[in-house]
Design an enzyme around this catalytic site. Structure first.
Site, short mmCIF file in Angstrom:
data_model
loop_
_atom_site.label_atom_id
_atom_site.label_comp_id
_atom_site.label_asym_id
_atom_site.label_seq_id
_atom_site.Cartn_x
_atom_site.Cartn_y
_atom_site.Cartn_z
N CYS A 1 18.38 18.48 9.77
CA CYS A 1 19.26 17.54 8.63
C CYS A 1 20.18 18.43 8.13
O CYS A 1 21.61 18.31 7.98
CB CYS A 1 18.31 17.29 7.85
SG CYS A 1 17.12 18.24 7.22
N HIS B 1 18.29 17.16 0.10
CA HIS B 1 18.87 18.43 -0.22
C HIS B 1 20.22 18.62 -0.73
O HIS B 1 20.93 17.54 -0.78
CB HIS B 1 19.02 19.32 1.25
CG HIS B 1 18.01 18.96 2.02
ND1 HIS B 1 16.98 19.58 1.91
CD2 HIS B 1 17.95 18.66 3.49
CE1 HIS B 1 16.07 19.33 3.12
NE2 HIS B 1 16.68 18.82 4.00
P1 NAD Z 1 6.37 13.35 11.08
O1 NAD Z 1 5.25 14.01 10.74
O2 NAD Z 1 7.10 12.21 9.89
O3 NAD Z 1 6.30 12.37 12.27
C1 NAD Z 1 5.87 12.81 13.43
C2 NAD Z 1 5.13 11.69 14.20
O4 NAD Z 1 4.86 12.23 15.44
C3 NAD Z 1 4.11 11.26 13.43
O5 NAD Z 1 3.91 9.93 13.45
C4 NAD Z 1 2.67 11.73 14.11
O6 NAD Z 1 1.77 10.80 14.04
C5 NAD Z 1 3.32 11.85 15.63
N1 NAD Z 1 2.79 12.62 16.52
C6 NAD Z 1 1.89 13.86 16.03
N2 NAD Z 1 1.65 14.60 17.36
C7 NAD Z 1 1.95 13.79 18.40
C8 NAD Z 1 1.90 13.93 19.84
N3 NAD Z 1 1.31 15.03 20.23
N4 NAD Z 1 2.36 12.98 20.83
C9 NAD Z 1 2.83 11.84 19.85
N5 NAD Z 1 3.18 11.93 18.60
C10 NAD Z 1 2.67 12.69 17.80
O7 NAD Z 1 7.62 14.35 11.22
P2 NAD Z 1 9.24 14.17 11.14
O8 NAD Z 1 9.53 14.56 9.84
O9 NAD Z 1 9.69 12.86 11.70
O10 NAD Z 1 9.74 15.31 12.13
C11 NAD Z 1 9.95 15.10 13.37
C12 NAD Z 1 10.87 16.17 13.90
O11 NAD Z 1 12.28 16.00 13.24
C13 NAD Z 1 10.49 17.54 13.48
O12 NAD Z 1 11.07 18.51 14.89
C14 NAD Z 1 11.40 17.84 12.46
O13 NAD Z 1 11.55 19.35 12.25
C15 NAD Z 1 12.67 17.22 12.59
N6 NAD Z 1 13.39 16.42 11.47
C16 NAD Z 1 12.75 16.16 10.32
C17 NAD Z 1 13.47 16.02 9.34
C18 NAD Z 1 12.92 15.53 8.25
O14 NAD Z 1 13.37 15.56 6.83
N7 NAD Z 1 11.60 14.77 7.82
C19 NAD Z 1 14.80 16.10 9.25
C20 NAD Z 1 15.31 16.38 10.41
C21 NAD Z 1 14.69 16.80 11.49
#
Ligand code: NAD
Length: 343
Positions: free
Chosen positions: A140, A220
């Site tokens: 992000c 942020h």
């Molecule tokens: P999150 O924890 O909200 O969601 C992850 C999902 O994946 C959950 O629903 C979980 O149950 C599922 N999961 C976990 N292990 C799994 C597996 N082995 N197989 C299938 N599903 C599985 O995470 P998020 O915040 O959405 O982050 C996801 C990615 O996006 C990360 O790489 C993070 O760094 C990136 N990201 C996050 C944000 C943010 O602010 N949340 C912003 C930009 C990028």
């Protein structure tokens, strides 16, 4: 129709699924969860077939009233592209599966650049994504930085960027994250990883970043200083931001000077999940002095990368060769136009 699967239906995954489903040229063939929770019921409500990472949990899903369409592997077999939105570093463990099945995959910023070998931002390197098997949509913060740095660089040749990221402690639903009462240097050392991450998309940009975490979940805030080789014009910088399809101007008339008010405004506008897709650059903070530019920008961590995921799918599939057209298609399908058009 491009068939898209979302592996990891969490904060990012659920937004990407809705954004993909809104596109005329894409459809969701499935989303995956590890356990039956509220998000799994949202997937059911949206009509997305639900697949699970661990088939031994199938009975638990069914007991909760959730139909399991199959395993993650079954889901990936149905897809042209898998958007992997599993938590950071988990995505890397799925690479061998995608390779085995020969399916295209998009990872998120929590994974290393080397995993995909290619890092993406729609406004910066859309063309380089055409036909790629693997890609990573940068985080992000990096997405927000890349959008503005690239726009300034194209017009004025960036000499150096110095950016300070005041980061949210956790997402609104993260009940286990903090800090509750501290300003945490993260990291204490300079530079933070954000500068090198920008360089995975814009390798020629000289950049130093510093980062800290504060007790908030909303967004942020970046304090950015850019020096350029060509002399800047305040009016043209404002115009350049104004015309960008994913950069917003927060004008004085709005009376907003915080992330909290920005999120409230997005909510009042009726935006889905009160998402703020665009960089929110505070017009009054734009300071230009010859070759120096400073400003504040708010970045909604849950939202800005979502539209980038949609564009990279189109680029990888090679169905749209023009980045600007893809950005417009994605934005239009979501009914999204930048925030300055609301005031
Ligand atoms: P999150 O924890 O909200 O969601 C992850 C999902 O994946 C959950 O629903 C979980 O149950 C599922 N999961 C976990 N292990 C799994 C597996 N082995 N197989 C299938 N599903 C599985 O995470 P998020 O915040 O959405 O982050 C996801 C990615 O996006 C990360 O790489 C993070 O760094 C990136 N990201 C996050 C944000 C943010 O602010 N949340 C912003 C930009 C990028």
């Amino acid at each position: 129709m491009i068939r898209v699967a979302v592996n990891g239906y969490g904060t990012i995954g659920k937004r990407v699924a809705d954004a993909v489903a809104a596109q005329k040229d894409m459809k969701i063939v499935g989303v995956s969860k590890t356990r039956p929770n509220a998000e799994a019921f949202v997937a059911k409500q949206r009509g997305y077939p639900l697949f699970i990472a661990d088939m031994s949990k199938k009975a638990a899903f069914e007991k909760a009233g959730l139909i399991v369409a199959g395993s993650v592997e079954d889901m990936c077999r149905l897809a042209d592209v898998v958007v992997d939105a599993t938590p950071g570093k988990i995505g890397a463990t799925n690479k061998s599966l995608y390779e085995k099945l020969g399916v295209r995959a998009v990872w998120q910023g929590g994974e290393e650049h080397e995993l995909a070998g290619f890092s993406f931002n729609s406004s910066c390197n859309y063309k380089d994504a055409i036909g790629k098997k693997f890609a990573r949509v940068v985080s992000c913060n990096t997405t927000g930085l890349c959008r503005i740095i690239n726009a300034i660089d194209k017009e004025y040749d960036v000499e150096h960027v110095h950016a300070i990221m005041i980061r949210r402690g956790g997402d609104p639903s993260d009940i286990k994250r903090g800090p509750i009462d501290a300003i945490v240097l993260d990291p204490v050392t300079v530079p933070s990883h954000h500068g090198p991450d920008v360089q995975t998309v814009l390798p020629h940009i000289s950049i130093t970043t510093m980062a800290l975490i504060v007790p908030t979940t909303m967004m942020h805030m970046h304090a950015v200083k850019i020096t350029t080789k060509k002399e800047l014009s305040h009016e043209k910088v404002v115009d350049l931001i104004n015309r960008h399809p994913r950069m917003g101007l927060i004008k004085k008339s709005l009376g907003i000077k915080s992330t909290a008010e920005l999120k409230e405004y997005a909510m009042d506008l009726g935006r889905q999940r009160s998402d703020v897709i665009e960089n929110c650059i505070f017009e009054e903070s734009i300071y230009v002095n010859k070759n120096e530019l400073c400003f504040f920008q708010g970045i909604h961590q849950e939202a800005d990368v979502v539209v980038e995921n949609v564009d990279v799918i189109r680029a990888m599939m090679g169905t749209e060769k023009d980045g600007e057209k893809s950005i417009k298609t994605t934005n239009d399908a979501l009914g999204f136009s930048t925030i300055q058009h609301t005031h």
